[in-house]
Design a protein around this motif. Structure first.
Motif, short mmCIF file in Angstrom:
data_model
loop_
_atom_site.label_atom_id
_atom_site.label_comp_id
_atom_site.label_asym_id
_atom_site.label_seq_id
_atom_site.Cartn_x
_atom_site.Cartn_y
_atom_site.Cartn_z
N UNK A 37 -2.26 15.71 5.27
CA UNK A 37 -3.05 15.94 4.07
C UNK A 37 -2.65 15.02 2.91
N UNK A 38 -1.79 14.02 3.19
CA UNK A 38 -1.32 13.12 2.14
C UNK A 38 -2.22 11.90 2.06
N UNK A 39 -2.56 11.45 0.86
CA UNK A 39 -3.43 10.27 0.73
C UNK A 39 -2.72 9.01 1.21
N UNK A 40 -3.51 8.00 1.53
CA UNK A 40 -2.95 6.73 2.00
C UNK A 40 -2.26 5.99 0.86
N UNK A 41 -1.03 5.55 1.09
CA UNK A 41 -0.30 4.70 0.18
C UNK A 41 0.06 3.41 0.90
N UNK A 42 0.14 2.33 0.12
CA UNK A 42 0.60 1.06 0.69
C UNK A 42 2.01 1.21 1.26
N UNK A 43 2.84 1.95 0.56
CA UNK A 43 4.21 2.21 0.98
C UNK A 43 4.70 3.43 0.21
N UNK A 44 5.79 4.00 0.68
CA UNK A 44 6.41 5.09 -0.06
C UNK A 44 6.17 6.48 0.46
N UNK A 45 5.18 6.67 1.31
CA UNK A 45 4.92 8.01 1.83
C UNK A 45 6.14 8.50 2.60
N UNK A 46 6.49 9.76 2.36
CA UNK A 46 7.62 10.34 3.07
C UNK A 46 8.91 10.34 2.27
N UNK A 47 8.93 9.63 1.13
CA UNK A 47 10.11 9.63 0.28
C UNK A 47 9.66 9.78 -1.17
N UNK A 48 10.06 10.85 -1.84
CA UNK A 48 9.54 11.10 -3.20
C UNK A 48 9.90 10.01 -4.20
N UNK A 49 11.08 9.41 -4.09
CA UNK A 49 11.47 8.33 -5.02
C UNK A 49 10.58 7.12 -4.82
N UNK A 50 10.39 6.78 -3.56
CA UNK A 50 9.58 5.61 -3.22
C UNK A 50 8.11 5.85 -3.57
N UNK A 51 7.63 7.05 -3.28
CA UNK A 51 6.23 7.37 -3.57
C UNK A 51 5.96 7.33 -5.07
N UNK A 52 6.89 7.86 -5.87
CA UNK A 52 6.71 7.84 -7.32
C UNK A 52 6.68 6.41 -7.84
N UNK A 53 7.55 5.55 -7.31
CA UNK A 53 7.55 4.15 -7.73
C UNK A 53 6.21 3.50 -7.38
#
Length: 202
Positions: free
Chosen positions: A19-35
């Motif tokens: 259910x998570x939207x597509x990201x170029x990178x960072x999915x699965x890690x909150x620090x990386x996703x926020x960046x």
């Protein structure tokens, strides 16, 4: 010619939850996703923030960007919140302190470059110019299609090579064309979010 770059630190992104939207990178890690969601590709003009981004990109060279992100607060504490006026005064005692600090990447060449770059930034200001002006003067002017995969994202460009050349002429270190391009991405001079990315869709 483009270079395959799976993510900004060449580390494959974790697959997103169903259910998570597509990201170029960072999915699965909150620090990386926020960046990814809040910083990468967002225009930056503040001199301290630009100095921080360039410093961190230099430290990232040869390492995972996620490693740098997880140590970011340690870097900020070690380098006086990346205040160039303070860092420019650092001497050998400070270098020894930094090389003993497990909260950052302990690399003598990169530490020396960060201090030298603070001094170069102050010299730039003394000449009546700003890092903001230098960086953004190398923004690409030709229309660009949004990349569909990281195979379409270059590791360096003619603009980043020109930026690196100018920064080196101004006394900055550890700013080759690849590091310069990463800084351009980090500071929003270029926007390499992939087509379909949640940031683009939003």
């Amino acid at each position: 010619m483009t270079t395959t770059v799976p993510t900004p630190d060449a580390t494959p992104a974790a697959p997103p939850a169903q259910d998570e939207p597509f990201r170029c990178f960072g999915s699965g890690d909150p620090v990386y996703a926020a960046y990814h969601d809040e910083e990468w590709g967002v225009p930056v003009h503040d001199e301290h923030a630009l100095y921080e981004r360039i410093s961190l990109e230099a430290f990232q060279s040869g390492l995972s960007w996620l490693t740098i992100l997880r140590k970011r607060e340690g870097f900020r504490a070690a380098f006086a919140a990346f205040d160039p006026e303070v860092v420019a005064t650092f001497g050998e005692d400070d270098v020894a302190r930094l090389l003993a600090d497990a909260g950052i990447v302990r690399n003598r060449a990169k530490v020396d470059a960060t201090i030298a770059n603070a001094r170069a930034l102050l010299a730039l200001h003394d000449s009546g110019r700003t890092l903001d002006e230098v960086l953004w003067s190398h923004a690409p002017t030709a229309p660009r299609e949004r990349p569909r995969s990281y195979a379409d994202v270059p590791a360096r460009t003619a603009e980043s090579a020109a930026l690196a050349k100018e920064l080196k002429s101004l006394g900055f270190r550890f700013v080759g064309p690849t590091t310069a391009y990463a800084a351009m991405q980090a500071c929003g001079v270029v926007d390499d979010h992939l087509a379909g990315c949640v940031v683009v869709a939003g």
